[in-house]
Motif scaffolding. Structure first.
Motif, PDB file in Angstrom:
ATOM      1  N   ILE A  84     -38.599   8.434  -6.457  1.00 43.92           N
ATOM      2  CA  ILE A  84     -37.577   7.445  -6.112  1.00 43.92           C
ATOM      3  C   ILE A  84     -36.906   6.912  -7.373  1.00 43.92           C
ATOM      4  CG2 ILE A  84     -37.243   5.104  -5.180  1.00 43.92           C
ATOM      5  CD1 ILE A  84     -39.303   5.869  -3.001  1.00 43.92           C
ATOM      6  N   ILE A  85     -37.686   6.644  -8.400  1.00 44.24           N
ATOM      7  CA  ILE A  85     -37.118   6.169  -9.670  1.00 44.24           C
ATOM      8  C   ILE A  85     -36.216   7.235 -10.283  1.00 44.24           C
ATOM      9  CG2 ILE A  85     -37.694   5.534 -12.058  1.00 44.24           C
ATOM     10  CD1 ILE A  85     -40.198   4.111 -10.831  1.00 44.24           C
ATOM     11  N   ILE A  86     -36.645   8.486 -10.257  1.00 44.65           N
ATOM     12  CA  ILE A  86     -35.806   9.582 -10.758  1.00 44.65           C
ATOM     13  C   ILE A  86     -34.505   9.640  -9.956  1.00 44.65           C
ATOM     14  CG2 ILE A  86     -35.613  12.103 -10.938  1.00 44.65           C
ATOM     15  CD1 ILE A  86     -38.644  12.121 -11.586  1.00 44.65           C
ATOM     16  N   GLY A  87     -34.603   9.470  -8.637  1.00 42.56           N
ATOM     17  CA  GLY A  87     -33.413   9.466  -7.790  1.00 42.56           C
ATOM     18  C   GLY A  87     -32.468   8.324  -8.119  1.00 42.56           C
ATOM     19  N   LEU A  88     -33.021   7.144  -8.346  1.00 39.83           N
ATOM     20  CA  LEU A  88     -32.180   6.001  -8.707  1.00 39.83           C
ATOM     21  C   LEU A  88     -31.487   6.229 -10.046  1.00 39.83           C
ATOM     22  CD1 LEU A  88     -34.499   3.044  -7.592  1.00 39.83           C
ATOM     23  CD2 LEU A  88     -32.322   3.744  -6.546  1.00 39.83           C
ATOM     24  N   LEU A  89     -32.226   6.781 -11.007  1.00 37.43           N
ATOM     25  CA  LEU A  89     -31.612   7.125 -12.293  1.00 37.43           C
ATOM     26  C   LEU A  89     -30.534   8.185 -12.105  1.00 37.43           C
ATOM     27  CD1 LEU A  89     -34.751   7.194 -14.605  1.00 37.43           C
ATOM     28  CD2 LEU A  89     -32.864   5.546 -14.673  1.00 37.43           C
ATOM     29  N   GLY A  90     -30.795   9.147 -11.213  1.00 36.36           N
ATOM     30  CA  GLY A  90     -29.818  10.190 -10.926  1.00 36.36           C
ATOM     31  C   GLY A  90     -28.532   9.624 -10.351  1.00 36.36           C
ATOM     32  N   VAL A  91     -28.658   8.710  -9.416  1.00 35.61           N
ATOM     33  CA  VAL A  91     -27.468   8.077  -8.835  1.00 35.61           C
ATOM     34  C   VAL A  91     -26.716   7.295  -9.912  1.00 35.61           C
ATOM     35  CG1 VAL A  91     -26.659   6.287  -7.225  1.00 35.61           C
ATOM     36  CG2 VAL A  91     -28.363   7.942  -6.487  1.00 35.61           C
ATOM     37  N   PHE A  92     -27.436   6.560 -10.725  1.00 35.95           N
ATOM     38  CA  PHE A  92     -26.810   5.772 -11.781  1.00 35.95           C
ATOM     39  C   PHE A  92     -26.043   6.668 -12.753  1.00 35.95           C
ATOM     40  CE2 PHE A  92     -27.100   4.015 -16.115  1.00 35.95           C
ATOM     41  CZ  PHE A  92     -26.302   2.896 -15.955  1.00 35.95           C
ATOM     42  N   PHE A  93     -26.695   7.716 -13.243  1.00 37.66           N
ATOM     43  CA  PHE A  93     -26.034   8.586 -14.216  1.00 37.66           C
ATOM     44  C   PHE A  93     -24.920   9.416 -13.573  1.00 37.66           C
ATOM     45  CE2 PHE A  93     -29.974   7.853 -16.712  1.00 37.66           C
ATOM     46  CZ  PHE A  93     -29.357   7.265 -17.806  1.00 37.66           C
ATOM     47  N   THR A  94     -25.056   9.731 -12.295  1.00 39.39           N
ATOM     48  CA  THR A  94     -23.965  10.412 -11.589  1.00 39.39           C
ATOM     49  C   THR A  94     -22.760   9.491 -11.507  1.00 39.39           C
ATOM     50  OG1 THR A  94     -25.529  11.740 -10.294  1.00 39.39           O
ATOM     51  CG2 THR A  94     -23.303  11.533  -9.416  1.00 39.39           C
ATOM     52  N   TYR A  95     -22.997   8.243 -11.179  1.00 41.98           N
ATOM     53  CA  TYR A  95     -21.897   7.269 -11.121  1.00 41.98           C
ATOM     54  C   TYR A  95     -21.229   7.132 -12.489  1.00 41.98           C
ATOM     55  CZ  TYR A  95     -19.369   2.895 -10.856  1.00 41.98           C
ATOM     56  OH  TYR A  95     -18.392   1.942 -10.941  1.00 41.98           O
ATOM     57  N   ILE A  96     -22.033   6.990 -13.526  1.00 39.46           N
ATOM     58  CA  ILE A  96     -21.483   6.875 -14.886  1.00 39.46           C
ATOM     59  C   ILE A  96     -20.678   8.124 -15.226  1.00 39.46           C
ATOM     60  CG2 ILE A  96     -22.097   6.748 -17.351  1.00 39.46           C
ATOM     61  CD1 ILE A  96     -22.458   4.107 -15.820  1.00 39.46           C
ATOM     62  N   ASP A  97     -21.217   9.284 -14.897  1.00 39.04           N
ATOM     63  CA  ASP A  97     -20.528  10.545 -15.181  1.00 39.04           C
ATOM     64  C   ASP A  97     -19.212  10.645 -14.417  1.00 39.04           C
ATOM     65  OD1 ASP A  97     -20.505  13.231 -16.398  1.00 39.04           O
ATOM     66  OD2 ASP A  97     -20.737  13.921 -14.321  1.00 39.04           O
ATOM     67  N   PHE A  98     -19.218  10.229 -13.163  1.00 43.13           N
ATOM     68  CA  PHE A  98     -18.016  10.335 -12.337  1.00 43.13           C
ATOM     69  C   PHE A  98     -16.961   9.282 -12.674  1.00 43.13           C
ATOM     70  CE2 PHE A  98     -20.222  12.514  -8.476  1.00 43.13           C
ATOM     71  CZ  PHE A  98     -20.291  13.692  -9.193  1.00 43.13           C
ATOM     72  N   THR A  99     -17.332   8.262 -13.423  1.00 46.56           N
ATOM     73  CA  THR A  99     -16.359   7.208 -13.734  1.00 46.56           C
ATOM     74  C   THR A  99     -15.932   7.170 -15.193  1.00 46.56           C
ATOM     75  OG1 THR A  99     -18.156   5.606 -14.007  1.00 46.56           O
ATOM     76  CG2 THR A  99     -17.084   5.709 -11.845  1.00 46.56           C
ATOM     77  N   THR A 100     -16.686   7.783 -16.102  1.00 44.63           N
ATOM     78  CA  THR A 100     -16.356   7.645 -17.518  1.00 44.63           C
ATOM     79  C   THR A 100     -16.066   8.966 -18.233  1.00 44.63           C
ATOM     80  OG1 THR A 100     -18.687   7.699 -18.180  1.00 44.63           O
ATOM     81  CG2 THR A 100     -17.712   5.533 -17.721  1.00 44.63           C
ATOM     82  N   THR A 101     -16.426  10.097 -17.645  1.00 47.25           N
ATOM     83  CA  THR A 101     -16.195  11.380 -18.306  1.00 47.25           C
ATOM     84  C   THR A 101     -15.027  12.098 -17.637  1.00 47.25           C
ATOM     85  OG1 THR A 101     -17.685  12.646 -16.870  1.00 47.25           O
ATOM     86  CG2 THR A 101     -18.676  11.559 -18.792  1.00 47.25           C
ATOM     87  N   SER A 102     -14.799  13.329 -18.051  1.00 49.42           N
ATOM     88  CA  SER A 102     -13.714  14.104 -17.448  1.00 49.42           C
ATOM     89  C   SER A 102     -13.941  14.367 -15.963  1.00 49.42           C
ATOM     90  CB  SER A 102     -13.537  15.431 -18.201  1.00 49.42           C
ATOM     91  OG  SER A 102     -14.724  16.183 -18.147  1.00 49.42           O
ATOM     92  N   ASN A 103     -15.150  14.141 -15.477  1.00 48.04           N
ATOM     93  CA  ASN A 103     -15.405  14.297 -14.046  1.00 48.04           C
ATOM     94  C   ASN A 103     -14.695  13.244 -13.196  1.00 48.04           C
ATOM     95  OD1 ASN A 103     -16.977  16.607 -14.109  1.00 48.04           O
ATOM     96  ND2 ASN A 103     -18.860  15.467 -14.445  1.00 48.04           N
ATOM     97  N   LYS A 104     -14.167  12.214 -13.834  1.00 44.80           N
ATOM     98  CA  LYS A 104     -13.414  11.223 -13.059  1.00 44.80           C
ATOM     99  C   LYS A 104     -12.128  11.825 -12.491  1.00 44.80           C
ATOM    100  CE  LYS A 104     -11.283   9.131 -17.116  1.00 44.80           C
ATOM    101  NZ  LYS A 104     -11.278   7.956 -17.959  1.00 44.80           N
ATOM    102  N   TYR A 105     -11.699  12.966 -13.035  1.00 44.21           N
ATOM    103  CA  TYR A 105     -10.494  13.629 -12.538  1.00 44.21           C
ATOM    104  C   TYR A 105     -10.780  14.551 -11.350  1.00 44.21           C
ATOM    105  CZ  TYR A 105      -8.700  11.820 -16.878  1.00 44.21           C
ATOM    106  OH  TYR A 105      -8.353  10.982 -17.901  1.00 44.21           O
ATOM    107  N   MET A 106     -12.045  14.726 -11.043  1.00 44.23           N
ATOM    108  CA  MET A 106     -12.389  15.470  -9.829  1.00 44.23           C
ATOM    109  C   MET A 106     -12.031  14.577  -8.645  1.00 44.23           C
ATOM    110  SD  MET A 106     -13.707  18.220 -10.956  1.00 44.23           S
ATOM    111  CE  MET A 106     -15.174  19.148 -11.213  1.00 44.23           C
ATOM    112  N   ASN A 107     -11.778  15.185  -7.504  1.00 43.39           N
ATOM    113  CA  ASN A 107     -11.374  14.365  -6.357  1.00 43.39           C
ATOM    114  C   ASN A 107     -12.579  13.720  -5.674  1.00 43.39           C
ATOM    115  OD1 ASN A 107     -12.508  16.414  -4.849  1.00 43.39           O
ATOM    116  ND2 ASN A 107     -10.566  17.353  -4.341  1.00 43.39           N
ATOM    117  N   SER A 108     -12.297  12.877  -4.707  1.00 47.03           N
ATOM    118  CA  SER A 108     -13.357  12.132  -4.034  1.00 47.03           C
ATOM    119  C   SER A 108     -14.273  13.037  -3.210  1.00 47.03           C
ATOM    120  CB  SER A 108     -12.760  11.041  -3.143  1.00 47.03           C
ATOM    121  OG  SER A 108     -11.947  11.610  -2.143  1.00 47.03           O
TER     122      SER A 108
END
Length: 151
Positions: A84-108
């Motif tokens: 569960i902790i790994i999953g929570l970290l995964g969601v957090f880093f996925t969110y960071i990746d989708f909002t701050t890196t070039s992945n923010k240009y991917m669609n919803s």
């Protein structure tokens, strides 16, 4: 066993939807994966992405099933909480990746597919906390049963 098969079926459906959504990335994303990030090219094909997600979910199911079935309950709880902790970290880093890196240009759709992977992860963890899997008998209860049988 039927409950586990239902969980696997649910994970298959989630993986299928996630794979389809991941493959629906933006044109910029497809160009980036084709030219720069070629190691992610499997995400362009829906069934390959779905297969990878499904395999990951099956591995999580196997880990949780084995730990609940063959280990002490305390060990299972620790393993499940770690996942569960790994999953929570995964969601957090996925969110960071989708909002701050070039992945923010991917669609919803692509982002939703990524978050569905983590949703499936949490469904597995919660499932094994809620539904019973025949646990390994403890040595104390086995000794008590043997002593009662001798009396």
């Amino acid at each position: 066993m039927k409950k586990i098969l239902n969980l696997i079926l649910l994970q298959g459906i989630i993986s299928l939807i996630s794979g389809i959504l991941l493959s629906k990335m933006s044109l910029v994303g497809k160009i980036g994966i084709s030219i720069v990030y070629t190691e992610y090219s499997l995400l362009k094909t829906w069934w390959k992405a779905a297969l990878v997600v499904f395999i990951v979910q099956l591995i999580i199911i196997a880990i949780l099933y084995i730990s609940k079935r063959f280990m002490l309950y305390k060990t299972f709880v620790i393993i499940n909480l770690i996942l569960i902790i790994i999953g929570l970290l995964g969601v957090f880093f996925t969110y960071i990746d989708f909002t701050t890196t070039s992945n923010k240009y991917m669609n919803s759709k692509f982002h939703t597919g990524g978050y569905l992977v983590w949703l499936g992860w949490f469904i597995n963890c919660i499932y094994f906390f809620i539904f019973s899997v025949k646990p390994k008998p403890t040595t104390e209860s086995t000794n008590t049963d043997l002593n009662q049988g001798l009396n």
